[in-house]
Design a protein around this motif. Structure first.
Motif, PDB file in Angstrom:
ATOM      1  N   GLN A 224       0.822  -1.221   0.000  1.00  0.00           N
ATOM      2  CA  GLN A 224       0.000   0.000   0.000  1.00  0.00           C
ATOM      3  C   GLN A 224       0.852   1.265   0.000  1.00  0.00           C
ATOM      4  N   THR A 225       1.794   1.349   0.904  1.00  0.00           N
ATOM      5  CA  THR A 225       2.642   2.546   0.983  1.00  0.00           C
ATOM      6  C   THR A 225       3.427   2.745  -0.305  1.00  0.00           C
ATOM      7  N   GLN A 226       3.989   1.653  -0.830  1.00  0.00           N
ATOM      8  CA  GLN A 226       4.795   1.735  -2.048  1.00  0.00           C
ATOM      9  C   GLN A 226       3.961   2.156  -3.257  1.00  0.00           C
ATOM     10  N   VAL A 227       2.753   1.591  -3.380  1.00  0.00           N
ATOM     11  CA  VAL A 227       1.887   1.950  -4.505  1.00  0.00           C
ATOM     12  C   VAL A 227       1.511   3.428  -4.442  1.00  0.00           C
ATOM     13  N   MET A 228       1.121   3.906  -3.255  1.00  0.00           N
ATOM     14  CA  MET A 228       0.694   5.292  -3.120  1.00  0.00           C
ATOM     15  C   MET A 228       1.850   6.267  -3.370  1.00  0.00           C
ATOM     16  N   GLN A 229       3.053   5.888  -2.940  1.00  0.00           N
ATOM     17  CA  GLN A 229       4.211   6.766  -3.150  1.00  0.00           C
ATOM     18  C   GLN A 229       4.685   6.729  -4.602  1.00  0.00           C
ATOM     19  N   ASP A 230       4.865   5.514  -5.141  1.00  0.00           N
ATOM     20  CA  ASP A 230       5.441   5.377  -6.483  1.00  0.00           C
ATOM     21  C   ASP A 230       4.486   5.854  -7.579  1.00  0.00           C
ATOM     22  N   MET A 231       3.176   5.595  -7.382  1.00  0.00           N
ATOM     23  CA  MET A 231       2.198   5.973  -8.408  1.00  0.00           C
ATOM     24  C   MET A 231       1.531   7.315  -8.101  1.00  0.00           C
TER      25      MET A 231
ATOM     26  N   THR B  89      -5.557   7.731  -0.871  1.00  0.00           N
ATOM     27  CA  THR B  89      -6.214   6.499  -0.428  1.00  0.00           C
ATOM     28  C   THR B  89      -7.391   6.130  -1.320  1.00  0.00           C
ATOM     29  N   SER B  90      -8.182   7.111  -1.717  1.00  0.00           N
ATOM     30  CA  SER B  90      -9.325   6.838  -2.596  1.00  0.00           C
ATOM     31  C   SER B  90      -8.855   6.251  -3.917  1.00  0.00           C
ATOM     32  N   GLY B  91      -7.798   6.813  -4.472  1.00  0.00           N
ATOM     33  CA  GLY B  91      -7.255   6.275  -5.713  1.00  0.00           C
ATOM     34  C   GLY B  91      -6.706   4.876  -5.539  1.00  0.00           C
ATOM     35  N   PHE B  92      -6.022   4.654  -4.419  1.00  0.00           N
ATOM     36  CA  PHE B  92      -5.483   3.320  -4.135  1.00  0.00           C
ATOM     37  C   PHE B  92      -6.595   2.280  -4.051  1.00  0.00           C
ATOM     38  N   MET B  93      -7.691   2.617  -3.378  1.00  0.00           N
ATOM     39  CA  MET B  93      -8.796   1.667  -3.221  1.00  0.00           C
ATOM     40  C   MET B  93      -9.510   1.370  -4.533  1.00  0.00           C
ATOM     41  N   GLN B  94      -9.271   2.187  -5.560  1.00  0.00           N
ATOM     42  CA  GLN B  94      -9.840   1.882  -6.871  1.00  0.00           C
ATOM     43  C   GLN B  94      -9.280   0.569  -7.431  1.00  0.00           C
ATOM     44  N   LEU B  95      -8.095   0.186  -6.988  1.00  0.00           N
ATOM     45  CA  LEU B  95      -7.530  -1.086  -7.445  1.00  0.00           C
ATOM     46  C   LEU B  95      -8.398  -2.258  -6.980  1.00  0.00           C
TER      47      LEU B  95
END
Length: 471
Positions: free
Chosen positions: A66-73, A77-83
């Motif tokens: 989670q942390t890596q995806v949010m930082q690298d991309m 949080t809302s965008g992350f949960m779209q996955l």
């Protein structure tokens, strides 16, 4: 019950053969090669369990990173949960259609291979999106992955019922869940380590890190999907061989599922669907967001947060077959489901309203989650005939994924705007709805003379009386 003759031939062992034909096969065929023997069914069960390993390993790749995806991309949080939402959206329709296609069009063997292929290709696209630094392509990959992921679970459930319907079914569902959660557990505890090792290696080589490291990590994870696809191919060959040897086609009624049959599903089945949705939306989205929750509220390190966040899956691996065996021996499925829901509600309330060590609540949640899965999913086979099983399981997972898609988006928005306390209260409300549905299921089944909450011995007598072999 409809179709009992087919499964009885597998469960009863060598008694499924008659006269000289049985004796001849017993003399010429080793037990492990004999589809009617328990040794061969254990081999089938091994491949059946590994069928979902890759899908479950890769499903929670975003949670483990989670942390890596949010930082690298560079997403919130809302965008992350779209996955997770993009994984669930196709299954609102396709999971139901997948079950229908298994029953009516592809058959269980071809359908399993097709859905397993979608899982593998979807993970490759997901990883490629990270490699290219394109978050929209990662979402496309999760969409394709979702097309196959839940339908593959439907196929796995249908295989289990076809081979093990009877006293062993709860245990088999427990074993399948155990292997699935082993995949999730390994993912939670190894993907962060893989990411760190790749990043260290690339830093040492002077290569740019960031989303490239994320993409390579996700591409490595795709190997588990390829492994599960291979298991699906082998399982299909074993099932085809068993069908020929045991002449299983002769025992089929010739009934076929029609889409209009859905409106005739019994009320008990719809209540099972409601329990499934309301319960799981308080488990999977929570775990998807749990790592940061434990860091922020309990001041855990990232490694400690990953460990406690994955304990639900770690406990599920050994507990599921044990609890499945207990449910097999005692019956009373509805009672066990209600106990699991109450325990999960207690766990969420501990996390929301106390600062007790979260290991207590998460361990309780792990046991409850395992118990519910072992007691809930086999009940579908008790209320619908065999020719509707794939469609019933597909519809169940379609509704589940509609709930997961909506709650994934809602959870991300609640967390961004209101924080974790309000999110936990929301999850508690969902669990309360599941408990109400469980109580309703008990009374509806009791009034309609169903067998969902019968003891194991009483259910065995009822199935024996309904079986063609009892005549």
């Amino acid at each position: 019950m409809a179709g009992m003759g087919e499964e009885d031939s597998l469960i009863q062992g060598e008694d499924s053969f008659s006269g000289s034909d049985r004796d001849g096969r017993a003399r010429t065929m080793p037990a492990i090669c004999d589809p009617s023997h328990w040794a061969h069914r254990i081999v089938v069960l091994v491949f059946m369990c590994f069928l979902g390993f890759g899908s479950y390993f890769c499903y929670d790749n975003p949670a483990a990173l989670q942390t890596q995806v949010m930082q690298d991309m560079k997403v919130n949080t809302s965008g992350f949960m779209q996955l997770y939402a993009w994984y669930s959206w196709p299954n609102v329709i396709l999971c139901f259609l997948g079950g229908f296609l298994l029953d009516r069009v592809f058959g269980i063997r071809l359908g399993t291979i097709i859905f397993g292929s979608f899982v593998f290709v979807g993970q490759i696209i997901f990883a490629s999106g990270a490699l290219a630094g394109r978050f929209w392509l990662m979402e496309v990959g999760r969409f394709v992955f979702g097309i196959g992921g839940e339908s593959l679970a439907v196929a796995q459930n249908t295989y289990a019922v076809n081979w093990f319907k009877g006293k062993e079914l709860n245990l088999v569902f427990g074993l399948q869940l155990s292997m699935a959660r082993l995949g999730s557990t390994v993912n939670m505890n190894i993907m962060g380590w893989v990411y760190d090792k790749i990043r260290a290696s690339m830093d040492a080589s002077g290569v740019t890190t960031g989303y490239t490291t994320l993409g390579i990590s996700l591409m490595i994870a795709a190997s588990t999907c390829l492994f599960s696809l291979t298991c699906g191919l082998i399982l299909g060959c074993l099932d085809r061989r068993a069908e020929k040897i045991l002449n299983k086609e002769e025992g089929k009624t010739g009934e076929v599922i029609k889409l209009t049959d859905v409106k005739d599903f019994p009320l008990q089945l719809w209540l099972i669907f409601i329990i499934c949705v309301c319960y799981y939306v308080a488990i999977f989205p929570f775990i998807g967001l749990g790592q940061v929750f434990f860091i922020e509220k309990f001041d855990f390190s990232p490694a400690q947060a990953r460990a406690v966040n994955s304990i639900v899956y770690i406990i599920s691996a050994p507990a599921s077959p044990i609890l499945g065996f207990i449910v097999d021996r005692t019956g009373k499925n509805v009672l066990w489901v209600a106990c699991a829901i109450i325990a999960t509600l207690s766990a969420h309330m501990m996390l929301a309203f106390s600062f007790w060590n979260p290991w207590i609540a998460m361990c309780l949640m792990g046991v409850a989650y395992s118990l519910l899965a072992c007691a809930l999913w086999p009940m579908v086979a008790f209320v619908v005939p065999e020719h509707q099983l794939g469609t019933a399981y597909g519809f169940m997972q379609s509704i589940q994924n509609l709930g997961l898609a909506l709650i994934a988006m809602a959870a991300g928005a609640i967390l961004d705007q209101k924080g974790y306390l309000v999110l936990e209260v929301f999850f508690c409300a969902c669990i309360c709805m599941a408990l109400i549905a469980a109580v309703m299921l008990y009374f509806v089944d009791l009034l309609r003379g169903g067998d969902l909450n019968l003891s194991s011995s009483d259910r065995g007598k009822l199935q024996k009386n309904d079986s063609p072999h009892s005549e």
